[in-house]
Scaffold this active site. Structure first.
Site, short mmCIF file in Angstrom:
data_model
loop_
_atom_site.label_atom_id
_atom_site.label_comp_id
_atom_site.label_asym_id
_atom_site.label_seq_id
_atom_site.Cartn_x
_atom_site.Cartn_y
_atom_site.Cartn_z
N GLY A 15 0.83 -1.21 0.00
CA GLY A 15 0.00 0.00 0.00
C GLY A 15 0.86 1.26 0.00
CG ASP A 146 -1.09 -0.39 9.02
OD1 ASP A 146 -1.88 0.56 8.86
OD2 ASP A 146 -1.08 -1.40 8.29
NE ARG A 181 -26.55 13.70 15.38
CZ ARG A 181 -26.73 14.30 14.20
NH1 ARG A 181 -25.72 14.85 13.57
NH2 ARG A 181 -27.93 14.34 13.66
CG MET A 188 -7.06 2.62 7.22
SD MET A 188 -6.08 2.92 5.73
CE MET A 188 -7.28 2.48 4.48
CD GLU A 241 -8.01 -1.04 8.93
OE1 GLU A 241 -8.77 -0.63 8.04
OE2 GLU A 241 -6.81 -1.34 8.72
NE ARG A 286 -26.41 11.24 12.02
CZ ARG A 286 -27.55 10.84 12.58
NH1 ARG A 286 -27.58 9.74 13.32
NH2 ARG A 286 -28.66 11.54 12.40
CG HIS A 292 -7.69 4.00 0.96
ND1 HIS A 292 -8.83 3.27 1.18
CD2 HIS A 292 -6.70 3.11 0.74
CE1 HIS A 292 -8.55 1.98 1.07
NE2 HIS A 292 -7.27 1.85 0.80
CB ILE A 293 -8.86 10.46 3.99
CG1 ILE A 293 -9.90 10.76 2.91
CG2 ILE A 293 -8.40 11.74 4.67
CD1 ILE A 293 -11.18 11.37 3.41
CD GLN A 294 -7.09 6.58 8.64
OE1 GLN A 294 -6.72 6.19 9.72
NE2 GLN A 294 -8.01 5.92 7.95
O1 F6P Z 1 -1.35 -1.40 5.69
C1 F6P Z 1 -1.82 -0.15 5.35
C2 F6P Z 1 -3.30 -0.14 5.19
O2 F6P Z 1 -3.71 1.18 4.86
C3 F6P Z 1 -4.08 -0.66 6.37
O3 F6P Z 1 -4.16 0.25 7.43
C4 F6P Z 1 -5.39 -1.01 5.72
O4 F6P Z 1 -6.06 -2.02 6.42
C5 F6P Z 1 -4.97 -1.52 4.36
O5 F6P Z 1 -3.69 -0.98 4.11
C6 F6P Z 1 -5.89 -1.15 3.24
O6 F6P Z 1 -5.47 -1.81 2.10
P1 F6P Z 1 -5.97 -1.45 0.64
O7 F6P Z 1 -5.31 -0.17 0.23
O8 F6P Z 1 -5.52 -2.61 -0.18
O9 F6P Z 1 -7.45 -1.31 0.72
#
Ligand code: F6P
Length: 368
Positions: A15, A146, A181, A188, A241, A286, A292-294
């Site tokens: 990734g 991570d 709320r 992630m 997650e 909520r 993936h913004i992270q």
């Molecule tokens: O390992 C990095 C990571 O962003 C994780 O935090 C996340 O679970 C995973 O990759 C998401 O993978 P992909 O980009 O394949 O959806």
């Protein structure tokens, strides 16, 4: 003269992660400064070497100028490019895997590369180790948002991910307070709770759920009720997650992409919302899934510095022929660690970690 220069191949696998471009630029510039090397990038991890014609690009001062400021990777990446188990479609349409490692190593040697710098996470470093055992001169540079690699105190990308998550969390706090709320923010981290833990402390969350501490729904509900019964009208929860209840597993599904064997986490925030609503949560809930913004956008200054110094270190390791080793940050020093050690265990949040103690002293619940 150009023809006498040694050739280094650089690639990014797995990734993407903020800071990859800073490493690419650092390796390139260190090599140019040295004067005896030229650097090439393989497009999309090892796929660039395996494709016909070759998909590799010479890296220069010009095409790497200023890229340390940008997210992503200019040489692209993939998590479906394991040359030892390369996805291949059979005639009946089903997928299987084939071992292309010999072809890969032969091509790299034929093209005159004396070393490979493999920038990647745990999976990529494991591939690097297997290729090194088959005769490839490879050096690893660790990356992952991570922060789950045990051989290095930190990986670049993590700091940026925490910064993005914290800024998002801060925004959710004001809207949670306005509407009285409960806000659930999913971050992630796969099986490691580092992003969640850091974000929860930085943001001042009331509850933080991480994979390493399975939660009890009743404990969470009690904490929420207590707050609403004692004059506080909102609750902010950070949920990793990979977080899971004491009884039951994590939420997600096996990747459907051929060649990507990862379990894809995702959905715990909405799962938990439903559970809390059914259990009689006293307020509206909520959810926000940051996703993936992270991983996108500009790396923080900290990550740029870490990535740049790791890139320079990797180049020095090439010069010193420290193959089969990975760069690691240990006690504020850049060191080297064998790929065996680098991939032998994960870095999970230990229950005795000082940040767990810090969070608890601040009144934060882990839903235990
Ligand atoms: O390992 C990095 C990571 O962003 C994780 O935090 C996340 O679970 C995973 O990759 C998401 O993978 P992909 O980009 O394949 O959806």
């Amino acid at each position: 003269m150009n023809s006498q220069k040694k050739k280094i191949l650089v690639l990014t696998g797995g990734g993407d992660c903020p800071g990859l471009n800073a490493v690419i630029r650092a390796v390139t510039r260190a090599a140019i400064t040295d004067g005896n090397y030229e650097v090439w990038g393989s497009i999309e991890a090892f796929n660039g070497v395996l494709s016909d014609p070759l998909n590799i690009v010479k890296l220069t001062k010009r095409n790497t100028a200023g890229i340390h400021v940008t997210g992503g990777t200019i040489i692209k990446t993939t998590n479906r490019g394991n040359p030892l188990e390369f996805p291949s479609q059979t005639e009946d349409g089903t997928w299987t895997t084939i071992d292309l490692s010999e072809k890969l190593i032969n091509t790299i040697h034929e093209e005159g590369f004396s070393a490979v710098i493999n920038i990647g996470g745990d999976g990529s470093q494991k591939i690097g180790l297997a290729l090194q055992r088959k005769g490839l001169n490879i050096i690893g540079v660790p990356k992952t948002i991570d922060n789950d690699l045990s051989a290095t105190d930190l990986t670049f990308g993590f700091n940026t991910a925490v910064q993005i998550a914290t800024e998002s969390f801060d925004k959710l706090v004001t809207t949670a307070a306005s509407h009285s709320r409960v806000m659930l923010m999913e971050v992630m981290g796969r099986d490691a709770g580092w992003i969640a833990l850091h974000t929860a402390i930085a943001g001042g969350a009331e509850i933080c759920l991480i994979p390493e501490i399975p939660y009890d729904l009743n404990t969470i509900l009690e904490k929420i009720k207590y707050r609403y019964d004692h004059g506080k009208s909102f609750v902010n929860i950070v949920v990793a997650e990979g977080a899971k209840p004491k009884t039951g597993g994590a939420v997600g599904e096996q990747s459907a992409d051929a060649g990507d064997e990862h379990f894809k986490y995702g959905g715990i925030a909405n799962y938990l919302r439903k559970q809390l609503e059914e259990a009689g949560c006293p307020a509206q809930i909520r959810t926000t899934v940051l996703g993936h913004i992270q991983r996108g956008g500009t790396p923080t200054a900290f990550d740029r510095v870490l990535a740049t110094s790791m890139g320079v270190k990797a180049f020095e390791m090439v010069k010193e022929e420290q193959f089969g080793q990975m760069v690691a940050l240990k006690n504020n020093r850049l060191e080297t660690v064998s790929l065996e050690d680098a991939t032998s265990e994960y870095n999970y949040v230990d229950h005795n970690n000082y940040l767990i103690q810090t969070a608890k002293a601040m009144g934060m619940s882990f839903g235990e």
